[in-house]
Design a protein around this motif. Structure first.
Motif, PDB file in Angstrom:
ATOM      1  N   CYS A 106     -21.674 -22.223  16.438  1.00 40.19           N
ATOM      2  CA  CYS A 106     -23.085 -21.896  16.233  1.00 40.19           C
ATOM      3  C   CYS A 106     -23.327 -20.428  16.572  1.00 40.19           C
ATOM      4  CB  CYS A 106     -23.970 -22.792  17.099  1.00 40.19           C
ATOM      5  SG  CYS A 106     -25.735 -22.398  17.000  1.00 40.19           S
ATOM      6  N   ALA A 107     -23.987 -19.702  15.679  1.00 33.13           N
ATOM      7  CA  ALA A 107     -24.256 -18.283  15.889  1.00 33.13           C
ATOM      8  C   ALA A 107     -25.424 -18.054  16.844  1.00 33.13           C
ATOM      9  CB  ALA A 107     -24.552 -17.605  14.548  1.00 33.13           C
ATOM     10  N   ILE A 108     -26.177 -19.112  17.160  1.00 32.76           N
ATOM     11  CA  ILE A 108     -27.322 -18.970  18.066  1.00 32.76           C
ATOM     12  C   ILE A 108     -26.914 -19.200  19.515  1.00 32.76           C
ATOM     13  CG2 ILE A 108     -29.647 -19.800  18.605  1.00 32.76           C
ATOM     14  CD1 ILE A 108     -29.349 -18.329  15.895  1.00 32.76           C
ATOM     15  N   MET A 168     -20.151 -19.657  12.352  1.00 32.42           N
ATOM     16  CA  MET A 168     -18.872 -19.152  11.892  1.00 32.42           C
ATOM     17  C   MET A 168     -17.900 -20.329  11.867  1.00 32.42           C
ATOM     18  SD  MET A 168     -18.595 -15.374  13.611  1.00 32.42           S
ATOM     19  CE  MET A 168     -18.814 -15.981  15.273  1.00 32.42           C
ATOM     20  N   ILE A 169     -16.779 -20.142  11.220  1.00 36.90           N
ATOM     21  CA  ILE A 169     -15.818 -21.227  11.083  1.00 36.90           C
ATOM     22  C   ILE A 169     -14.504 -20.865  11.760  1.00 36.90           C
ATOM     23  CG2 ILE A 169     -16.818 -22.109   8.934  1.00 36.90           C
ATOM     24  CD1 ILE A 169     -14.692 -20.577   7.404  1.00 36.90           C
ATOM     25  N   ARG A 170     -13.839 -21.882  12.293  1.00 32.66           N
ATOM     26  CA  ARG A 170     -12.494 -21.664  12.816  1.00 32.66           C
ATOM     27  C   ARG A 170     -11.506 -22.056  11.713  1.00 32.66           C
ATOM     28  NH1 ARG A 170     -10.333 -20.497  17.544  1.00 32.66           N
ATOM     29  NH2 ARG A 170     -12.221 -20.951  18.752  1.00 32.66           N
ATOM     30  N   ALA A 171     -10.730 -21.078  11.280  1.00 30.60           N
ATOM     31  CA  ALA A 171      -9.795 -21.319  10.185  1.00 30.60           C
ATOM     32  C   ALA A 171      -8.723 -22.321  10.611  1.00 30.60           C
ATOM     33  CB  ALA A 171      -9.155 -20.007   9.754  1.00 30.60           C
ATOM     34  N   MET A 199      -9.388 -10.704  12.364  1.00 34.07           N
ATOM     35  CA  MET A 199      -9.636 -10.482  13.795  1.00 34.07           C
ATOM     36  C   MET A 199     -10.477 -11.626  14.344  1.00 34.07           C
ATOM     37  SD  MET A 199     -11.507  -7.258  15.659  1.00 34.07           S
ATOM     38  CE  MET A 199     -13.082  -7.629  14.905  1.00 34.07           C
ATOM     39  N   GLU A 200     -10.074 -12.179  15.491  1.00 32.39           N
ATOM     40  CA  GLU A 200     -10.813 -13.277  16.108  1.00 32.39           C
ATOM     41  C   GLU A 200     -12.094 -12.751  16.732  1.00 32.39           C
ATOM     42  OE1 GLU A 200      -8.462 -15.815  18.445  1.00 32.39           O
ATOM     43  OE2 GLU A 200     -10.142 -16.872  19.331  1.00 32.39           O
ATOM     44  N   LEU A 201     -13.186 -13.499  16.537  1.00 32.97           N
ATOM     45  CA  LEU A 201     -14.490 -13.108  17.058  1.00 32.97           C
ATOM     46  C   LEU A 201     -14.878 -13.987  18.229  1.00 32.97           C
ATOM     47  CD1 LEU A 201     -16.358 -12.704  13.647  1.00 32.97           C
ATOM     48  CD2 LEU A 201     -15.260 -10.928  14.993  1.00 32.97           C
ATOM     49  N   SER A 202     -15.451 -13.393  19.267  1.00 28.50           N
ATOM     50  CA  SER A 202     -15.892 -14.151  20.439  1.00 28.50           C
ATOM     51  C   SER A 202     -17.263 -14.744  20.181  1.00 28.50           C
ATOM     52  CB  SER A 202     -15.966 -13.217  21.657  1.00 28.50           C
ATOM     53  OG  SER A 202     -17.005 -12.271  21.476  1.00 28.50           O
ATOM     54  N   THR A 203     -17.707 -15.644  21.069  1.00 31.50           N
ATOM     55  CA  THR A 203     -19.049 -16.227  20.928  1.00 31.50           C
ATOM     56  C   THR A 203     -20.117 -15.163  21.151  1.00 31.50           C
ATOM     57  OG1 THR A 203     -18.894 -16.913  23.251  1.00 31.50           O
ATOM     58  CG2 THR A 203     -18.350 -18.538  21.577  1.00 31.50           C
ATOM     59  N   ASP A 204     -19.796 -14.107  21.918  1.00 32.35           N
ATOM     60  CA  ASP A 204     -20.747 -12.995  22.076  1.00 32.35           C
ATOM     61  C   ASP A 204     -20.968 -12.312  20.738  1.00 32.35           C
ATOM     62  OD1 ASP A 204     -21.131 -13.378  24.768  1.00 32.35           O
ATOM     63  OD2 ASP A 204     -19.517 -12.016  25.362  1.00 32.35           O
ATOM     64  N   ASP A 205     -19.883 -12.179  19.942  1.00 38.52           N
ATOM     65  CA  ASP A 205     -20.010 -11.601  18.616  1.00 38.52           C
ATOM     66  C   ASP A 205     -20.910 -12.458  17.749  1.00 38.52           C
ATOM     67  OD1 ASP A 205     -16.531 -10.689  18.735  1.00 38.52           O
ATOM     68  OD2 ASP A 205     -18.294  -9.419  19.090  1.00 38.52           O
ATOM     69  N   GLU A 217     -18.977 -24.360  20.042  1.00 40.37           N
ATOM     70  CA  GLU A 217     -18.001 -24.778  19.052  1.00 40.37           C
ATOM     71  C   GLU A 217     -18.057 -26.296  18.930  1.00 40.37           C
ATOM     72  OE1 GLU A 217     -14.213 -22.979  19.427  1.00 40.37           O
ATOM     73  OE2 GLU A 217     -13.313 -24.096  17.760  1.00 40.37           O
ATOM     74  N   GLN A 218     -18.065 -26.797  17.707  1.00 38.94           N
ATOM     75  CA  GLN A 218     -18.329 -28.221  17.480  1.00 38.94           C
ATOM     76  C   GLN A 218     -17.752 -28.673  16.154  1.00 38.94           C
ATOM     77  OE1 GLN A 218     -22.820 -28.278  16.412  1.00 38.94           O
ATOM     78  NE2 GLN A 218     -22.335 -26.252  17.300  1.00 38.94           N
ATOM     79  N   ARG A 219     -17.785 -29.988  15.930  1.00 38.14           N
ATOM     80  CA  ARG A 219     -17.350 -30.540  14.663  1.00 38.14           C
ATOM     81  C   ARG A 219     -18.313 -30.110  13.551  1.00 38.14           C
ATOM     82  NH1 ARG A 219     -12.326 -32.586  14.536  1.00 38.14           N
ATOM     83  NH2 ARG A 219     -12.945 -34.090  12.924  1.00 38.14           N
ATOM     84  N   VAL A 220     -17.808 -30.068  12.335  1.00 45.73           N
ATOM     85  CA  VAL A 220     -18.619 -29.655  11.193  1.00 45.73           C
ATOM     86  C   VAL A 220     -19.829 -30.575  11.027  1.00 45.73           C
ATOM     87  CG1 VAL A 220     -18.667 -29.478   8.680  1.00 45.73           C
ATOM     88  CG2 VAL A 220     -16.705 -28.594   9.949  1.00 45.73           C
TER      89      VAL A 220
END
Length: 262
Positions: free
Chosen positions: A63-65, A27-30, A1-7, A69-72
């Protein structure tokens, strides 16, 4: 299940971030399905073997904080937080629980836990082993690059503790303990004894000595193959067990008499 940035933000906090596999602030984007997960294990459990994610192909993290979304990278490009106190750019791996002693083994090609100084890499076995096994284990080529013979999970990158048997084959420690509970003492792959069996062989000696065979069986002989030393010998038959004349093991099986060349 895809998670939003709010998650992602809901998962933040000093002790409430990450998943059951790792503590981390991202979190990571597969790369295989473009969905967002806490880690590759979460992805693989979610997809239920329809496809597995390659850790090395991950290109972006969230970033969970702050939800960016960004490069590794280890630090968030927006808020500057370390997304993992341990970070491996090769494996795209993040973990805040640095007490595990994470390290990247170039020869294994993946990250390990337990502290680099406590392990050596066996080139023939193709994996890192505890220093306690240095010059004390039987080498089996690529012994870790196969599935556990009990649960059939791939051992090389399994999160579960693995045990190296006397014969050099490997399996999960939990699977080994379960096997021992059922009084199975031989390797499922090569049938060699998995531990020092001398005390058990002594008890069998005593039991055989106390158990007399019927008269017409007392002189019967059979050929046996020893699973422990691979020697073939002719011995007196007993229904409790046949003892190898060479190494004194009872881990034997009946076989045909050897063919003598004419």
């Amino acid at each position: 299940m895809e998670l939003s940035t709010d998650d992602a933000r809901l998962g933040s906090g000093k002790m409430g971030y990450g998943c059951k596999h790792y503590r981390r602030r991202c979190m990571i984007r597969a790369p295989c399905c473009s969905q967002i997960f806490h880690c590759r294990h979460c992805h693989n459990e979610s997809t239920k073997d329809s496809h597995a994610m390659c850790r090395f192909e991950v290109e972006t993290v969230i970033c969970a904080i702050c939800g960016t979304e960004q490069r590794v990278a280890q630090a968030c490009s927006n808020c500057g937080i370390n997304m993992g106190e341990y970070f491996c750019e090769i494996c795209k791996f993040y973990d805040d629980d640095i007490e595990k002693g994470q390290f990247h083994c170039n020869e294994c090609g993946i990250c390990r836990v337990g502290g680099r100084v406590n392990f050596f890499h066996c080139k023939k076995c193709g994996s890192c082993y505890s220093n306690s096994l240095l010059n004390k284990h039987s080498c089996v080529e690529n012994s870790m690059r196969h599935h556990c013979s009990i649960c059939y999970e791939y051992l090389f990158d399994s999160l579960k503790e693995t045990t190296v048997l006397q014969c050099g084959h490997t399996m999960h420690s939990d699977c080994l303990n379960e096997m021992l509970k059922h009084e199975k003492y031989s390797c499922p792959i090569c049938s060699k004894s998995i531990m020092d069996m001398s005390s058990i062989w002594k008890k069998l000696d005593e039991e055989i000595e106390a158990t007399k065979m019927l008269e017409n069986y007392r002189s019967r002989k059979v050929w046996i193959l020893c699973n422990d030393c691979n020697d073939t010998t002719e011995v007196i038959y007993h229904f409790i067990g046949q003892k190898c004349s060479h190494c004194h093991s009872y881990n034997t099986r009946k076989t045909s008499a050897p063919v003598i060349p004419q």
